[in-house]
Each structure stands twice: as C-alpha cells, then as structure tokens.
Scaffold this motif. Structure first.
Motif: not given
Length: 288
Positions: A2-11, A74-76, A89-99, A106-110
């Motif tokens: 089992r592998i978890i990938f976190t991706i920091a995405h911003f635009f 992970c987005t902000t 859309s089932h390829f990933y899960r969206h994690h929204s933040t305000n950082v 760092f949010e990906c680390q959390a």
C-alpha cells in the motif's frame, strides 16, 4: 503493498510570478498534474492487462509489482486547477487548506503523519513531477535492503526537450558545501557501490539532496515523524518551498543520489524546460 502519495498543488496567476504555478497560462500546470497522477496509476496500480490475441481476452499483467494506491492532492485557499483536471475524480482525494502556498509541503507531511501504520510507502511530490519507471519502488526497496533505513535514496530530477543544446538535463547538480552544512555532514557518509544486472553502480552522498519529492518506507516515515523537529515548519534551507520538500528528510537521513554516470538509475521528470533552457545562456556547456 500500500502506497500513499501526497501532492502539493497550487496555481494562482501573477504578473511577477517566478514559479510555474504563478504563470498566466494554466495549461502547462494542468498537463503536468494530469500526467503525474495518471502515471502513478498506470505504473503502480492494479488495472494493468495483457491482450491474448489468440483468445481475444485481456489478462492481468504486472500484478506482483502493482499496489494499492491512495493519492491526496493538497491545495490552499481555492488556488488550484482541480475543477479543470482531465483525470477521473476517483483517481485522487482533495485535501483543502488555508496555509501559505509555499508551506503546502508541510501540510502533506501532516497527512502522512496521520496515516502512520496504514501504508508501506509514504510519498510526497510537487505537482510538476512525473515518474516513468515502473521499477521505481523495487529500486528503492533494494537500496534500503542493501544499506539500511538510515540511508535514503533520492531520485535525480530531469527536464527534456527536442530543442536546445541538449535534449535531457538533470537539474539538481551539486550545491556548495556551505548550503547544506548546517543540516548534514556529507563527510561522515561513505560512497556506496553495488552491482545490478552485472552493471556496477555508485551512490554518492547528495551534495544537493533536493528533488521536490521523497519516498519513505514505513520504518523511515515512523522514524522521521518521531523526531522533535518534525512539522516544525522550519524554512531555513534555501526557501520555504525547498525546506518543505527536503529539510526534514535531510536532518533525519543520510541522503544519496546515483552518480552522474548512472543518473538515470532513479530519476523523475520535472515538467517543462525552465532549467534546461538555461544551458547555453546563464549556464555554460562544459567541453567533453
């Protein structure tokens, strides 16, 4: 596995943006992120088949090397392109933040910390990195089996283009010792050597440990998360973006990369030609 990938995405477009995530045209960023996510599923997911022409049937393929994947983007502050992303859309899960955008790593680390005990590999990527090697995790696992979990192998980032003075360039060459000296002592690390398929290979202490990503097995992730500096949001290595991706692992592990003679052993594509295009201008081309 089992592998978890976190991706920091911003635009967010900006007139004076120095990063690709701040350019006015969103298409390159969309293309990069779509390629990154789809490549993970195509290389490491279970939905792989081989067509038996005689029977006109598709049978499973590469199953011993396929894994259960979870991808968290992970987005902000709604500054993202997920609503335009051309992947299911089932390829990933969206994690929204305000950082702050540069602190998304760092949010990906959390997220990785909250997932301790659930995965065999814990991964982070910036949103313009694309893996093309289906044996990527096999190589990582081989390296740690040979050298131990205190040693971390980082991939060499590269850019490609059919135009220009060179068609492929690795973009994270050596830094001056003083840049990483406050965080690592490469003089305490030994050069490591091995043989793979009768081919000698050399692993050097990384004078530039940055790759915009990392891939930790369960033991390594647990060890890092147990350090007092984990998630301290220290941004003292180059800048916030580089620190979020690299500083924590640099403090925790002895980081290696393959030598330039075998740079392609473990590599990851950096989308675009921002660095490759410097060759011949700001970066000279050494004589052979």
């Amino acid at each position: 596995m089992r592998i978890i990938f976190t991706i920091a995405h911003f635009f967010k477009p900006s007139n004076d943006g120095r990063h690709a995530s701040q350019r006015k045209d969103p298409q390159p960023r969309l293309e990069a992120l779509a390629k990154s996510v789809t490549a993970l599923h195509q290389l490491f997911g279970k939905s792989q088949s081989i067509i038996n022409i005689a029977q006109r049937l598709a049978f499973p393929a590469n199953q011993p090397q396929s894994h259960e994947l979870d991808i968290v983007i992970c987005t902000t502050q709604n500054n993202h392109l997920l609503h335009q992303l051309s992947v299911p859309s089932h390829f990933y899960r969206h994690h929204s933040t305000n950082v702050e955008p540069m602190l998304l790593g760092f949010e990906c680390q959390a997220i990785l910390q909250s997932s301790l005990g659930k995965y065999d590999y814990y991964c982070f990527l910036e949103d313009d990195l694309i893996i093309h090697d289906p044996w990527f995790f096999i190589k990582l696992n081989w390296f740690t089996q040979q050298t131990g979990d205190l040693n971390l192998l980082q991939p060499n980032r590269y850019e490609i283009s059919p135009n220009g003075l060179v068609q492929k360039a690795y973009i994270d060459g050596d830094l001056a010792l003083r840049v990483t000296a406050p965080f690592q002592n490469v003089q305490e690390q030994q050069q490591l050597k091995g043989t793979i398929m009768n081919t000698p290979i050399t692993f050097n202490p990384a004078l530039n440990p940055h790759a915009g990503c990392y891939f930790l097995n369960a033991n390594q992730m647990a060890q890092w998360a147990n350090q007092p500096y984990f998630l301290d949001r220290d941004t003292s290595f180059v800048g916030a973006l580089e620190s979020a991706a690299t500083l924590g692992i640099m403090k925790t592990f002895q980081i290696y990369k393959t030598s330039s003679e075998q740079a392609s052993f473990l590599e990851i594509q950096h989308f675009g030609t921002g660095f490759l295009g410097l060759i011949g201008g700001q970066v000279g081309l050494a004589q052979r």
